[in-house]
Structures are given as structure tokens and as C-alpha cells.
Design an enzyme around this catalytic site. Structure first.
Site, PDB file in Angstrom:
ATOM      1  N   LYS A  76       0.844  -1.192   0.000  1.00  0.00           N
ATOM      2  CA  LYS A  76       0.000   0.000   0.000  1.00  0.00           C
ATOM      3  C   LYS A  76       0.884   1.248   0.000  1.00  0.00           C
ATOM      4  O   LYS A  76       1.853   1.335   0.763  1.00  0.00           O
ATOM      5  CB  LYS A  76      -0.886  -0.023   1.254  1.00  0.00           C
ATOM      6  CG  LYS A  76      -2.237   0.611   1.122  1.00  0.00           C
ATOM      7  CD  LYS A  76      -3.084   0.228   2.322  1.00  0.00           C
ATOM      8  CE  LYS A  76      -4.505   0.693   2.152  1.00  0.00           C
ATOM      9  NZ  LYS A  76      -5.351   0.239   3.270  1.00  0.00           N
ATOM     10  N   GLU A 122     -19.078  -7.068  10.291  1.00  0.00           N
ATOM     11  CA  GLU A 122     -19.987  -6.371  11.198  1.00  0.00           C
ATOM     12  C   GLU A 122     -21.017  -7.307  11.818  1.00  0.00           C
ATOM     13  O   GLU A 122     -21.410  -7.130  12.978  1.00  0.00           O
ATOM     14  CB  GLU A 122     -20.685  -5.234  10.451  1.00  0.00           C
ATOM     15  CG  GLU A 122     -19.780  -4.084  10.047  1.00  0.00           C
ATOM     16  CD  GLU A 122     -18.993  -4.326   8.780  1.00  0.00           C
ATOM     17  OE1 GLU A 122     -18.134  -3.491   8.434  1.00  0.00           O
ATOM     18  OE2 GLU A 122     -19.229  -5.363   8.111  1.00  0.00           O
ATOM     19  N   ARG A 126     -25.370  -3.762   7.549  1.00  0.00           N
ATOM     20  CA  ARG A 126     -25.119  -5.162   7.210  1.00  0.00           C
ATOM     21  C   ARG A 126     -25.474  -6.095   8.357  1.00  0.00           C
ATOM     22  O   ARG A 126     -25.575  -7.307   8.164  1.00  0.00           O
ATOM     23  CB  ARG A 126     -23.646  -5.333   6.834  1.00  0.00           C
ATOM     24  CG  ARG A 126     -23.197  -4.414   5.715  1.00  0.00           C
ATOM     25  CD  ARG A 126     -21.689  -4.366   5.577  1.00  0.00           C
ATOM     26  NE  ARG A 126     -21.180  -5.620   5.056  1.00  0.00           N
ATOM     27  CZ  ARG A 126     -20.346  -5.716   4.025  1.00  0.00           C
ATOM     28  NH1 ARG A 126     -19.954  -4.624   3.401  1.00  0.00           N
ATOM     29  NH2 ARG A 126     -19.910  -6.866   3.613  1.00  0.00           N
TER      30      ARG A 126
END
Length: 587
Positions: A244, A329, A357
């Protein structure tokens, strides 16, 4: 070839190795320069430059379907598909989306910024191509290792691996992190694969061919692996190891999140622009750390977002009492219920839009069992440049359907601290706090508390009752002053806990000619709708109007501009009330 000369992905096939290397460098420079002006997801995109070039050289988009999970790693894809000239409008109102957007290009297929969905899309598209006799059209899903921690990814892998005659190419973009380093057993297993241990590992056990690991910044090696994957004509994982922020030191060397998401900055020095105030997130994080020191039973959970939701300080102070569950979640909600069952008080900190969710888990695993779990929803309401998938405008409506749940919206920093403590004192069911992506505004002291509400303003002979939720108290107070001057005296109250409707609000509403609830949430199912139902059932004639948000997917743009568009400003409120009480005479 320069990036500016590229007309589309078809131009890439004829480029020499030297030209491709120059193009990769040009793309990185362009990304740094562009994102420095408008902010955005810089780190993830710097890490996929060679990977995206390889994808567009090996596959033929849009005939072949390219899916990105999550979509914040698609900036390079946007550049290669003809959107460079519009990049100055990235994440600006009316400009390019920060995610794939089907209205922008035929090369964008899914507008996903909620992780772990691409593999299910890939499974469905591949099935559809097969039924249509178009199995020659390739389906390629680029999935980050962070997104692979989500449960839906594994549901999809179960189906993809179980159909060996249905070719789906899974490009695993493994940079070892989502925001923070990827947590859990999957991260350990991928580390073993990167080190050359474990063979094809669990992917082979699921029926998937495995190629890699491949250096994700070695474009020729990537192309060879992708062509081999396509030739296998079966479900296959191509394991690409990327970094990254690659190619821009300030991002690559950032220990927190490698500039996963960044505001404006100086591209030469990497110096970030000052934020200009203390955010709601920072206030919550500091109070959580204080609370943790006083309450050893308080524990914290998050879904791969320790830093963004303000729990980094708590984690440093109490490392054994914070749990990063990855992008899960649903699991976070049920795991929190389990923690509560043992006598602890869990605080689950997530973005508002991501709690959507876990509706079933909040309902059936937390509330049904009356477990004392506190959900803290960051980025609630209008969030701004991340657009329709990130606006947190649904939570207050659907959470109001959950029996026994209490929801609070703090108006200022001190109320956030107070309400957090009130929430973790609840022992018989779930509690929720919500606040926006913004700087916490000035303190708004109450005149007194009445019926569970804070009275913030009252004029003699008040005709209008303004009931703001949370930070919208400030524009309501400004509107009240203007209305008083126009001969429309008003009262302003902060309900503090808006679910359930405060016990004293119906009686207070009945003493006014007009009640206006002001909500940074959908009007449907909000406080105004619930108050109107109570008054109607009681036979009270007081009209209730709501200034809130429409049941629509709202576009990206600044929070200020979108609030203004929907009348959630002092001027907008004065105009609405004046229209609803046109007979008012000036003093």
C-alpha cells in the site's frame, strides 16, 4: 506513452516494456498530484498501478468483467478507461465518484464500497454468462486481503469452488491490511503463503486452483500469472503481494494506514493540511479511554477500522480489551452479545453505513436477548465526498424498529461524553450513539431539562417547536433567533435520546401550533414520523413536519452543500417555517 495520450485500455497492448514502466511512473505522479488537491484513497491506488495495467493488458474490458473489492482501489482503472481529464472533480459535487460508477463508464460494473461483495457478484455474472452461452467472457474479481475477511466472501468462495466448470478468476491483492494490518487466522495463513509455506493451502481445499504468490509490482510476472489463470478455464486464485502506498514514501511509510484515505496535502513534502478543529471521532476516542480506565468491564470492538473510529488510544491503553474482528460487522454484533453475556459491556464502533449489514444480528442476537451492547456509529448522516454508499442516513430509521433499543444523538462534545456514559450504564438492552463525519461544534448549554429533553431556547408565547437531532441543534438555534425577529416565537429542545420518543415530547408538542423535527437522517421512520404517530393515536391536533433527507441514494458532495440542498440550515429552516405559518405578522 504518457497518461495524457492514452485513449482507452486498448492502447496498452502495443506498448513496449519501457513505455509501460514510464506509464506506471506517470500514473503514480498523477495520482499524488491529483489527490493532494481533493483528498481521497491514495494508498490503495498507489499499490495497484502495475496490477491494474496487467489486468487491462490481459483482459478485454468491458467484454471481460473486471470487479474491484472494494472499489476505492479503482482510481487507476478510471484513469486507464478515459477519465483522466475529469480527475480534478474526484469526489466533488457533480464530479467523478471515488468508487466505480456505472453512470461514468461501461467499464464500471459494481458501485461497491462496502467490502466483501465482489466474489458474490462474480459468481452470479459467471453463472449468467454460462447460461447465455458466453462462457468465453472472463469474470475477474480483484479482492483485497482485508475484504477477504468478510463472511460474504467465504459464502461466495463456497459456491465458486464448488463449480469447477465455471471459470472465475480471483485476484487476491494482498497488502497485509485494510485500514490497519489484517487481523485473524486468514492473515496468518496468507503470511505463510507469502513465505512459501503451505502450498496452495485452504484455497486448494475449497476447490480453487492457486497461483502465486506473485510480486504485485512486477507487471510482466503479473501478466504471465493472469494469462495462465485464464488458460486453466476453472476457478483460480492469483495471489498478488502488493504494498500500500508503493512509490510514494509518505504513504508507504505511514504506520497508521499507509494513507488509505487522506485529505489534502503537499505533494512535495507529504505534509497534511490541518483539519481545523476537534472531530467527533476524537472526542469519542478520548472519552472511551477515560471510561476504560474507570470501568474495567468496558471492552471495545471494531470491524477493521481501529484508527478511523477513534479506538487507537483505547487499544494502546488496554490492548487486551479491544477486538478487531476484520470486515465482519455481523460477527462483531453477535460476538459483542456473547461478551455481554459474560458480564462485560461491549462498545462496538463502526461507520453508520456498515451497521446496515448487521440488522438481523442487532435485532435477533442483541435485542432479543436484551444484551447490553453499545453501538457507536461514526459517519452518521451526510458524510460528504464518499457518496451514496457511505452516507449514514438509514440507521436511525431501521434502529427505531428494534424493540428495547435506545438511540441518542449528541449535540456537542460534552453531550457526547455524557451520553456515552449513560449508554454504558444501561444493563437491559442495546444502546446506540450516532454522530457525523465533521468537527464538533461549539458547546450549546441547556436552559433546563424537561421530560427527558434539554430546552435550549424558549420565547414567550412560542408557536413553533423545533426538535433537532444532535449537531443540527446549532442551525435550529440560529433559525429560532431569526424566527423570533419575524414574529414567530419558538422553542428549541434537544431530545437527547430520540429512540424511543422522549416521554415529555408529545405533551410539549401539543402546546405549540407547529412542531418541526430536524433530522440528519431519512424522514421516513425518523423522529418526526414516530412523534406524529403518537400524537395521532392520542388525538392531538398539532401538525408535525420533518425537515430531513429523502428516501434516495444521495450523491457525493461536501456535507455543507448537501445539508443546504435539503434545507438543513438556519436559512432553510426559516424559509420552511415561514411557508408553513404564512399568517405570522412581524413584531
Amino acid at each position: 506513452m504518457r497518461l495524457a495520450d492514452l485513449t482507452g485500455p486498448g492502447d496498452l497492448a502495443a506498448l513496449t516494456e519501457e513505455q509501460l514502466q514510464a506509464l506506471a511512473a506517470d500514473i503514480r505522479s498523477f495520482l499524488v498530484e491529483s489527490v493532494s488537491k481533493v483528498g481521497g484513497h491514495l494508498g490503495p491506488n498507489l499499490g495497484v498501478v502495475e496490477l491494474t495495467l496487467a489486468l487491462h493488458r490481459v483482459f478485454e474490458s468491458p467484454k471481460d468483467t473486471l470487479l474491484f473489492d472494494t472499489g476505492h482501489q479503482a482510481y487507476v482503472h478510471k484513469l486507464l478507461t478515459g477519465r483522466m481529464k475529469a480527475f480534478s472533480t474526484l469526489r466533488q459535487e457533480g464530479g467523478l465518484s471515488g468508487y466505480p460508477d456505472r453512470s461514468e463508464s461501461e467499464h464500471d460494473v459494481i458501485e461497491n464500497s462496502h467490502a466483501s461483495t465482489a466474489l458474490s457478484y462474480a459468481d452470479g455474472i459467471a453463472k449468467g454468462f454460462g447460461l447465455a452461452g458466453a462462457a468465453h467472457r472472463r469474470v475477474v474479481a480483484v479482492v483485497g486481503d482485508g475484504a477477504l475477511t468478510g463472511g460474504m466472501s467465504w459464502e461466495a468462495l463456497n459456491n465458486i469452488g464448488g463449480a469447477p466448470d465455471r471459470p472465475v478468476i480471483i485476484v487476491l491483492n494482498d497488502n497485509g491490511r485494510s485500514y490497519a494490518p489484517t487481523a485473524g487466522a486468514l492473515a496468518t495463513h496468507l503470511g505463510e503463503l507469502r513465505a512459501g509455506r503451505g502450498g496452495a493451502g485452504l484455497f486448494a481445499n475449497l476447490g480453487l486452483a492457486y497461483l502465486g504468490p506473485v510480486d504485485g509490482h512486477d507487471r510482466p510476472a503479473l501478466e504471465r500469472a493472469l494469462r495462465r489463470a485464464a488458460a486453466l478455464d476453472r476457478p483460480v486464485v492469483v495471489h498478488c503481494v502488493t504494498r500500500k502506498g508503493h512509490g510514494y514514501a509518505p504513504a508507504a511509510e505511514d504506520p497508521d494506514d499507509c494513507w488509505h484515505a487522506v485529505g489534502t496535502f503537499d505533494p512535495e513534502t507529504g505534509g497534511k493540511s490541518a483539519s481545523g478543529g476537534r472531530s467527533w471521532t476524537a472526542v469519542f476516542g478520548a472519552e472511551m479511554t477515560e471510561l476504560g480506565a474507570q470501568r474495567p468491564d468496558v471492552v471495545a470492538l471494531t470491524a477493521a477500522m481501529l484508527q478511523p473510529v477513534g479506538l487507537a488510544g483505547f487499544a494502546r491503553r488496554f490492548p487486551d480489551r479491544v477486538f478487531d474482528v476484520g470486515i465482519g460487522e455481523q460477527h462483531a454484533a453477535v460476538s459483542a452479545a456473547g461478551l455481554a453475556h459474560t458480564g462485560l459491556h461491549p462498545v462496538v464502533a463502526v461507520y453508520s453505513t456498515f451497521l446496515n449489514r448487521a440488522f438481523d444480528q442487532v435485532l435477533m442476537d442483541v435485542a432479543l436477548h436484551r444484551q447490553p451492547v453499545t453501538f457507536v456509529l461514526d459517519r452518521a448522516g451526510i458524510t460528504g465526498p464518499d457518496g451514496p454508499s457511505h452516507h449514514g442516513i438509514w440507521d436511525a430509521s431501521w434502529l427505531s424498529l428494534v424493540p428495547g433499543l435506545r438511540l441518542a444523538v449528541p449535540r456537542d462534545a460534552e453531550e457526547l461524553r455524557t451520553l456515552l456514559r449513560e449508554a454504558v450504564a444501561v444493563t437491559d438492552g442495546p444502546t446506540v450513539l450516532r454522530f457525523p463525519k465533521a468537527q464538533a461544534g461549539p458547546a450549546l448549554p441547556a436552559l433546563r431539562r424537561e421530560g427527558g429533553m434539554d430546552v435550549l431556547h424558549e420565547a414567550p408565547g412560542a408557536r413553533v417547536l423545533l426538535v433537532p437531532t444532535g449537531p443540527l441543534a446549532d442551525p435550529c438555534l440560529q433559525a429560532a433567533a431569526a424566527l423570533d425577529a419575524l414574529g414567530i416565537p419558538s422553542t428549541v429542545v434537544d431530545p437527547r435520546w430520540s429512540v424511543p420518543v422522549p416521554e415529555g415530547l408529545p405533551e410539549l408538542a401539543a402546546r405549540h401550533e407547529l412542531v418541526v423535527t430536524v433530522e440528519d437522517n431519512l424522514s421516513d421512520g425518523g423522529l418526526g414520523a414516530r412523534l406524529l404517530r403518537q400524537l395521532s393515536e392520542a388525538g392531538a391536533p398539532t401538525p408535525v413536519r420533518t425537515v430531513g433527507l429523502p428516501t434516495e441514494f444521495l450523491p457525493h458532495g461536501s456535507r455543507t452543500a448537501l445539508l443546504r440542498r435539503h434545507g438543513l440550515t438556519a436559512d432553510g429552516l426559516v424559509a420552511r417555517v415561514g411557508g408553513w405559518l404564512p399568517q405570522a405578522a412581524p413584531r
